[in-house]
Design a protein around this motif. Structure first.
Motif, PDB file in Angstrom:
ATOM      1  N   GLU A  16       0.841  -1.203   0.000  1.00 14.12           N
ATOM      2  CA  GLU A  16       0.000   0.000   0.000  1.00 14.12           C
ATOM      3  C   GLU A  16       0.870   1.244   0.000  1.00 14.12           C
ATOM      4  N   VAL A  17       1.976   1.212   0.749  1.00 10.77           N
ATOM      5  CA  VAL A  17       2.903   2.345   0.772  1.00 10.77           C
ATOM      6  C   VAL A  17       3.504   2.535  -0.617  1.00 10.77           C
ATOM      7  N   VAL A  18       3.893   1.452  -1.259  1.00  8.51           N
ATOM      8  CA  VAL A  18       4.450   1.523  -2.615  1.00  8.51           C
ATOM      9  C   VAL A  18       3.425   2.133  -3.574  1.00  8.51           C
ATOM     10  N   ALA A  19       2.171   1.739  -3.454  1.00 14.64           N
ATOM     11  CA  ALA A  19       1.125   2.302  -4.314  1.00 14.64           C
ATOM     12  C   ALA A  19       0.999   3.811  -4.094  1.00 14.64           C
ATOM     13  N   ARG A  20       1.092   4.255  -2.840  1.00 17.25           N
ATOM     14  CA  ARG A  20       1.039   5.701  -2.557  1.00 17.25           C
ATOM     15  C   ARG A  20       2.245   6.415  -3.147  1.00 17.25           C
ATOM     16  N   VAL A  21       3.419   5.801  -3.045  1.00 14.96           N
ATOM     17  CA  VAL A  21       4.630   6.386  -3.637  1.00 14.96           C
ATOM     18  C   VAL A  21       4.414   6.580  -5.133  1.00 14.96           C
ATOM     19  N   PHE A  22       3.854   5.567  -5.793  1.00 17.56           N
ATOM     20  CA  PHE A  22       3.598   5.655  -7.233  1.00 17.56           C
ATOM     21  C   PHE A  22       2.656   6.815  -7.549  1.00 17.56           C
ATOM     22  N   GLU A  23       1.610   6.969  -6.760  1.00 19.80           N
ATOM     23  CA  GLU A  23       0.664   8.074  -6.972  1.00 19.80           C
ATOM     24  C   GLU A  23       1.351   9.416  -6.793  1.00 19.80           C
ATOM     25  N   GLU A  24       2.195   9.514  -5.777  1.00 17.49           N
ATOM     26  CA  GLU A  24       2.838  10.785  -5.456  1.00 17.49           C
ATOM     27  C   GLU A  24       3.805  11.279  -6.532  1.00 17.49           C
ATOM     28  N   VAL A  25       4.400  10.364  -7.291  1.00 11.57           N
ATOM     29  CA  VAL A  25       5.320  10.803  -8.351  1.00 11.57           C
ATOM     30  C   VAL A  25       4.615  11.026  -9.677  1.00 11.57           C
ATOM     31  N   GLY A  26       3.320  10.746  -9.735  1.00  8.60           N
ATOM     32  CA  GLY A  26       2.589  11.024 -10.963  1.00  8.60           C
ATOM     33  C   GLY A  26       1.972   9.824 -11.650  1.00  8.60           C
ATOM     34  N   GLY A  27       1.979   8.694 -10.998  1.00  4.28           N
ATOM     35  CA  GLY A  27       1.310   7.519 -11.548  1.00  4.28           C
ATOM     36  C   GLY A  27       2.249   6.551 -12.252  1.00  4.28           C
ATOM     37  N   ILE A  28       1.651   5.492 -12.744  1.00  4.15           N
ATOM     38  CA  ILE A  28       2.401   4.381 -13.343  1.00  4.15           C
ATOM     39  C   ILE A  28       3.291   4.826 -14.506  1.00  4.15           C
ATOM     40  N   PRO A  29       2.792   5.633 -15.456  1.00  5.92           N
ATOM     41  CA  PRO A  29       3.680   6.039 -16.565  1.00  5.92           C
ATOM     42  C   PRO A  29       4.948   6.759 -16.084  1.00  5.92           C
ATOM     43  N   LYS A  30       4.815   7.606 -15.087  1.00  2.91           N
ATOM     44  CA  LYS A  30       5.977   8.327 -14.560  1.00  2.91           C
ATOM     45  C   LYS A  30       6.920   7.365 -13.847  1.00  2.91           C
ATOM     46  N   VAL A  31       6.381   6.407 -13.106  1.00  2.57           N
ATOM     47  CA  VAL A  31       7.210   5.408 -12.423  1.00  2.57           C
ATOM     48  C   VAL A  31       7.952   4.565 -13.456  1.00  2.57           C
ATOM     49  N   MET A  32       7.267   4.184 -14.534  1.00  2.00           N
ATOM     50  CA  MET A  32       7.908   3.418 -15.606  1.00  2.00           C
ATOM     51  C   MET A  32       9.108   4.180 -16.158  1.00  2.00           C
ATOM     52  N   GLU A  33       8.913   5.475 -16.352  1.00  2.00           N
ATOM     53  CA  GLU A  33       9.988   6.329 -16.886  1.00  2.00           C
ATOM     54  C   GLU A  33      11.141   6.462 -15.885  1.00  2.00           C
ATOM     55  N   LEU A  34      10.821   6.768 -14.650  1.00  2.00           N
ATOM     56  CA  LEU A  34      11.854   6.982 -13.630  1.00  2.00           C
ATOM     57  C   LEU A  34      12.670   5.728 -13.341  1.00  2.00           C
ATOM     58  N   LEU A  35      12.009   4.570 -13.335  1.00  2.00           N
ATOM     59  CA  LEU A  35      12.678   3.320 -12.980  1.00  2.00           C
ATOM     60  C   LEU A  35      13.089   2.490 -14.190  1.00  2.00           C
ATOM     61  N   ASP A  36      12.704   2.951 -15.381  1.00  5.54           N
ATOM     62  CA  ASP A  36      13.009   2.238 -16.624  1.00  5.54           C
ATOM     63  C   ASP A  36      12.520   0.784 -16.549  1.00  5.54           C
ATOM     64  N   LEU A  37      11.230   0.654 -16.188  1.00  3.53           N
ATOM     65  CA  LEU A  37      10.598  -0.656 -16.070  1.00  3.53           C
ATOM     66  C   LEU A  37       9.338  -0.715 -16.925  1.00  3.53           C
ATOM     67  N   SER A  38       8.914  -1.918 -17.271  1.00  2.00           N
ATOM     68  CA  SER A  38       7.675  -2.105 -18.026  1.00  2.00           C
ATOM     69  C   SER A  38       6.481  -1.882 -17.110  1.00  2.00           C
ATOM     70  N   ARG A  39       5.334  -1.649 -17.717  1.00  2.00           N
ATOM     71  CA  ARG A  39       4.099  -1.454 -16.956  1.00  2.00           C
ATOM     72  C   ARG A  39       3.812  -2.671 -16.068  1.00  2.00           C
ATOM     73  N   THR A  40       3.983  -3.863 -16.599  1.00  2.00           N
ATOM     74  CA  THR A  40       3.709  -5.083 -15.838  1.00  2.00           C
ATOM     75  C   THR A  40       4.617  -5.180 -14.621  1.00  2.00           C
ATOM     76  N   ARG A  41       5.905  -4.865 -14.789  1.00  2.00           N
ATOM     77  CA  ARG A  41       6.853  -4.921 -13.657  1.00  2.00           C
ATOM     78  C   ARG A  41       6.489  -3.895 -12.594  1.00  2.00           C
ATOM     79  N   VAL A  42       6.093  -2.695 -13.032  1.00  2.00           N
ATOM     80  CA  VAL A  42       5.734  -1.643 -12.076  1.00  2.00           C
ATOM     81  C   VAL A  42       4.483  -2.049 -11.305  1.00  2.00           C
ATOM     82  N   TYR A  43       3.460  -2.521 -12.012  1.00  2.00           N
ATOM     83  CA  TYR A  43       2.240  -2.958 -11.327  1.00  2.00           C
ATOM     84  C   TYR A  43       2.541  -4.060 -10.313  1.00  2.00           C
ATOM     85  N   ALA A  44       3.424  -4.981 -10.668  1.00  2.00           N
ATOM     86  CA  ALA A  44       3.740  -6.095  -9.770  1.00  2.00           C
ATOM     87  C   ALA A  44       4.365  -5.605  -8.462  1.00  2.00           C
TER      88      ALA A  44
END
Length: 160
Positions: A16-44
């Motif tokens: 749940e904390v990880v999900a909040r972190v993702f929201e705080e940086v701008g959502g899944i697309p931004k996390v994918m960009e920042l971490l250079d990961l696929s959508r599936t890896r980020v969701y996991a």
């Protein structure tokens, strides 16, 4: 088991904390960009049914990008409270005092109602109610800590 990116997460648990972190940086697309990961890896990383865990280095990257949920969670685990300094400096402490007072009154009222045996309540706080109250209390403590930081600056004569 089918993947569901909007699964319920228990407040305060790591996913749940990880999900909040993702929201705080701008959502899944931004996390994918920042971490250079696929959508599936980020969701996991935020999926409560997945064994995938986010590394500390990645949490640091997301925190540097503006997320604060991990810092707040770690501070709470250590028995403390995280308050970003820049927020405290710019805070309108009178407005914070008013908001903190309103939230405190609501929180105490909700807790007292939960603890009193009535037709609507069995007179005890269950695990889910405790999590709900903790979420409200954590937000309130953040507001109070910002207010305290602002007052400390004024008390020390450091305010311009």
């Amino acid at each position: 088991m089918a993947f569901n990116p909007v699964k319920q997460r228990v407040y305060g648990e790591p996913k749940e904390v990880v999900a909040r972190v993702f929201e705080e940086v701008g959502g899944i697309p931004k996390v994918m960009e920042l971490l250079d990961l696929s959508r599936t890896r980020v969701y996991a990383l935020a999926d409560p049914d997945s064994t995938n865990e986010i590394s500390y280095a990645r949490v640091c990257t997301l925190t540097e990008a503006g997320a604060q949920a991990a810092a707040q969670h770690l501070a709470a685990l250590a028995g403390g409270l995280f308050v970003p300094i820049d927020k405290a400096e710019d805070a309108d402490w009178l407005a914070l005092a008013g908001e903190a007072s309103r939230r405190n009154a609501r929180n105490i009222a909700a807790l007292m109602e939960s603890l009193s045996e009535t037709a609507r309540s069995p007179g005890e706080v269950d695990q889910q109610e405790a999590r709900d109250i903790l979420k409200i209390l954590d937000e309130q403590l953040g507001v109070l800590a910002m207010q305290r930081a602002k007052l400390s600056v004024i008390a020390a004569g450091e305010e311009e």
